[in-house]
Motif scaffolding. Structure first.
Motif, PDB file in Angstrom:
ATOM      1  N   ASP A  14       0.834  -1.204   0.000  1.00  0.00           N
ATOM      2  CA  ASP A  14       0.000   0.000   0.000  1.00  0.00           C
ATOM      3  C   ASP A  14       0.870   1.256   0.000  1.00  0.00           C
ATOM      4  OD1 ASP A  14      -2.365  -1.438  -0.019  1.00  0.00           O
ATOM      5  OD2 ASP A  14      -2.756  -1.179   2.133  1.00  0.00           O
ATOM      6  N   ARG A  15       1.912   1.267   0.822  1.00  0.00           N
ATOM      7  CA  ARG A  15       2.802   2.428   0.913  1.00  0.00           C
ATOM      8  C   ARG A  15       3.539   2.673  -0.404  1.00  0.00           C
ATOM      9  NH1 ARG A  15       6.117   0.894   4.754  1.00  0.00           N
ATOM     10  NH2 ARG A  15       7.929   0.582   3.444  1.00  0.00           N
ATOM     11  N   LYS A  16       4.075   1.602  -0.990  1.00  0.00           N
ATOM     12  CA  LYS A  16       4.809   1.726  -2.258  1.00  0.00           C
ATOM     13  C   LYS A  16       3.893   2.185  -3.393  1.00  0.00           C
ATOM     14  CE  LYS A  16       8.936   0.284  -1.026  1.00  0.00           C
ATOM     15  NZ  LYS A  16      10.144   1.086  -1.130  1.00  0.00           N
ATOM     16  N   ILE A  17       2.681   1.640  -3.445  1.00  0.00           N
ATOM     17  CA  ILE A  17       1.719   2.034  -4.472  1.00  0.00           C
ATOM     18  C   ILE A  17       1.355   3.507  -4.307  1.00  0.00           C
ATOM     19  CG2 ILE A  17      -0.642   1.695  -5.321  1.00  0.00           C
ATOM     20  CD1 ILE A  17      -0.226  -1.336  -4.538  1.00  0.00           C
ATOM     21  N   ALA A  18       1.139   3.948  -3.074  1.00  0.00           N
ATOM     22  CA  ALA A  18       0.801   5.353  -2.811  1.00  0.00           C
ATOM     23  C   ALA A  18       1.949   6.280  -3.209  1.00  0.00           C
ATOM     24  CB  ALA A  18       0.447   5.544  -1.339  1.00  0.00           C
ATOM     25  N   GLN A  19       3.189   5.837  -2.972  1.00  0.00           N
ATOM     26  CA  GLN A  19       4.360   6.660  -3.267  1.00  0.00           C
ATOM     27  C   GLN A  19       4.692   6.708  -4.750  1.00  0.00           C
ATOM     28  OE1 GLN A  19       7.391   4.733  -0.940  1.00  0.00           O
ATOM     29  NE2 GLN A  19       7.018   5.995   0.873  1.00  0.00           N
ATOM     30  N   LYS A  20       4.608   5.553  -5.422  1.00  0.00           N
ATOM     31  CA  LYS A  20       5.151   5.456  -6.776  1.00  0.00           C
ATOM     32  C   LYS A  20       4.141   5.040  -7.848  1.00  0.00           C
ATOM     33  CE  LYS A  20       9.753   4.659  -5.089  1.00  0.00           C
ATOM     34  NZ  LYS A  20      11.034   4.059  -5.338  1.00  0.00           N
ATOM     35  N   ASP A  56       8.526 -13.912 -10.337  1.00  0.00           N
ATOM     36  CA  ASP A  56       9.803 -13.356 -10.759  1.00  0.00           C
ATOM     37  C   ASP A  56      10.429 -12.585  -9.603  1.00  0.00           C
ATOM     38  OD1 ASP A  56       9.559 -14.366 -13.332  1.00  0.00           O
ATOM     39  OD2 ASP A  56       8.599 -12.547 -14.090  1.00  0.00           O
ATOM     40  N   HIS A  57      11.699 -12.210  -9.775  1.00  0.00           N
ATOM     41  CA  HIS A  57      12.381 -11.478  -8.704  1.00  0.00           C
ATOM     42  C   HIS A  57      11.631 -10.188  -8.376  1.00  0.00           C
ATOM     43  CE1 HIS A  57      15.690 -10.370  -6.100  1.00  0.00           C
ATOM     44  NE2 HIS A  57      15.612  -9.152  -6.620  1.00  0.00           N
ATOM     45  N   PHE A  58      11.231  -9.431  -9.397  1.00  0.00           N
ATOM     46  CA  PHE A  58      10.438  -8.223  -9.188  1.00  0.00           C
ATOM     47  C   PHE A  58       9.035  -8.460  -9.741  1.00  0.00           C
ATOM     48  CE2 PHE A  58      14.612  -6.329  -8.830  1.00  0.00           C
ATOM     49  CZ  PHE A  58      14.428  -5.426  -7.799  1.00  0.00           C
ATOM     50  N   GLU A  59       8.053  -8.104  -8.934  1.00  0.00           N
ATOM     51  CA  GLU A  59       6.652  -8.205  -9.330  1.00  0.00           C
ATOM     52  C   GLU A  59       5.950  -6.909  -8.960  1.00  0.00           C
ATOM     53  OE1 GLU A  59       5.042 -10.482 -10.971  1.00  0.00           O
ATOM     54  OE2 GLU A  59       6.370 -12.219 -10.860  1.00  0.00           O
ATOM     55  N   LYS A  60       4.842  -6.634  -9.610  1.00  0.00           N
ATOM     56  CA  LYS A  60       4.086  -5.436  -9.278  1.00  0.00           C
ATOM     57  C   LYS A  60       3.493  -5.579  -7.875  1.00  0.00           C
ATOM     58  CE  LYS A  60       3.100  -3.964 -13.867  1.00  0.00           C
ATOM     59  NZ  LYS A  60       2.197  -3.294 -14.751  1.00  0.00           N
ATOM     60  N   ALA A  61       3.564  -4.496  -7.128  1.00  0.00           N
ATOM     61  CA  ALA A  61       3.026  -4.487  -5.769  1.00  0.00           C
ATOM     62  C   ALA A  61       1.534  -4.799  -5.768  1.00  0.00           C
ATOM     63  CB  ALA A  61       3.297  -3.141  -5.104  1.00  0.00           C
ATOM     64  N   THR A  62       0.827  -4.360  -6.808  1.00  0.00           N
ATOM     65  CA  THR A  62      -0.610  -4.643  -6.876  1.00  0.00           C
ATOM     66  C   THR A  62      -0.882  -6.143  -6.993  1.00  0.00           C
ATOM     67  OG1 THR A  62      -0.544  -4.200  -9.265  1.00  0.00           O
ATOM     68  CG2 THR A  62      -1.285  -2.401  -7.842  1.00  0.00           C
ATOM     69  N   LYS A  63      -0.029  -6.852  -7.707  1.00  0.00           N
ATOM     70  CA  LYS A  63      -0.184  -8.301  -7.856  1.00  0.00           C
ATOM     71  C   LYS A  63       0.064  -9.008  -6.523  1.00  0.00           C
ATOM     72  CE  LYS A  63       1.634 -12.253 -10.420  1.00  0.00           C
ATOM     73  NZ  LYS A  63       2.528 -12.651 -11.532  1.00  0.00           N
TER      74      LYS A  63
END
Length: 72
Positions: A14-20, A56-63
């Motif tokens: 939630d924090r990362k989505i709000a920030q970026k 994967d190593h990086f995934e979307k925060a929403t996922k």
């Protein structure tokens, strides 16, 4: 995965989505401090991320947020 960890993952997402924004990606390391002070907890998330869901190593925060909220 324990509930306290699920709560932490949702809060970080939630924090990362709000920030970026909704396209922000993160790895399972995003839920931990830079030092490995709880290896068992790190392995719990790594197992969920890598072995259970084969993410994967990086995934979307929403996922990630969606998977945790769905109880997966």
């Amino acid at each position: 995965m324990r509930q306290s960890l699920r709560d932490k993952i949702i809060a970080v997402c939630d924090r990362k989505i709000a920030q970026k924004g909704p396209n922000v990606g993160l790895s399972f390391y995003a839920f931990f401090a830079n030092r490995n002070d709880d290896p068992a907890l790190l392995m719990e998330v790594a197992t969920w991320w890598i072995e259970t869901h084969r993410l994967d190593h990086f995934e979307k925060a929403t996922k990630i947020r969606g998977l945790v909220l769905a109880g997966m």
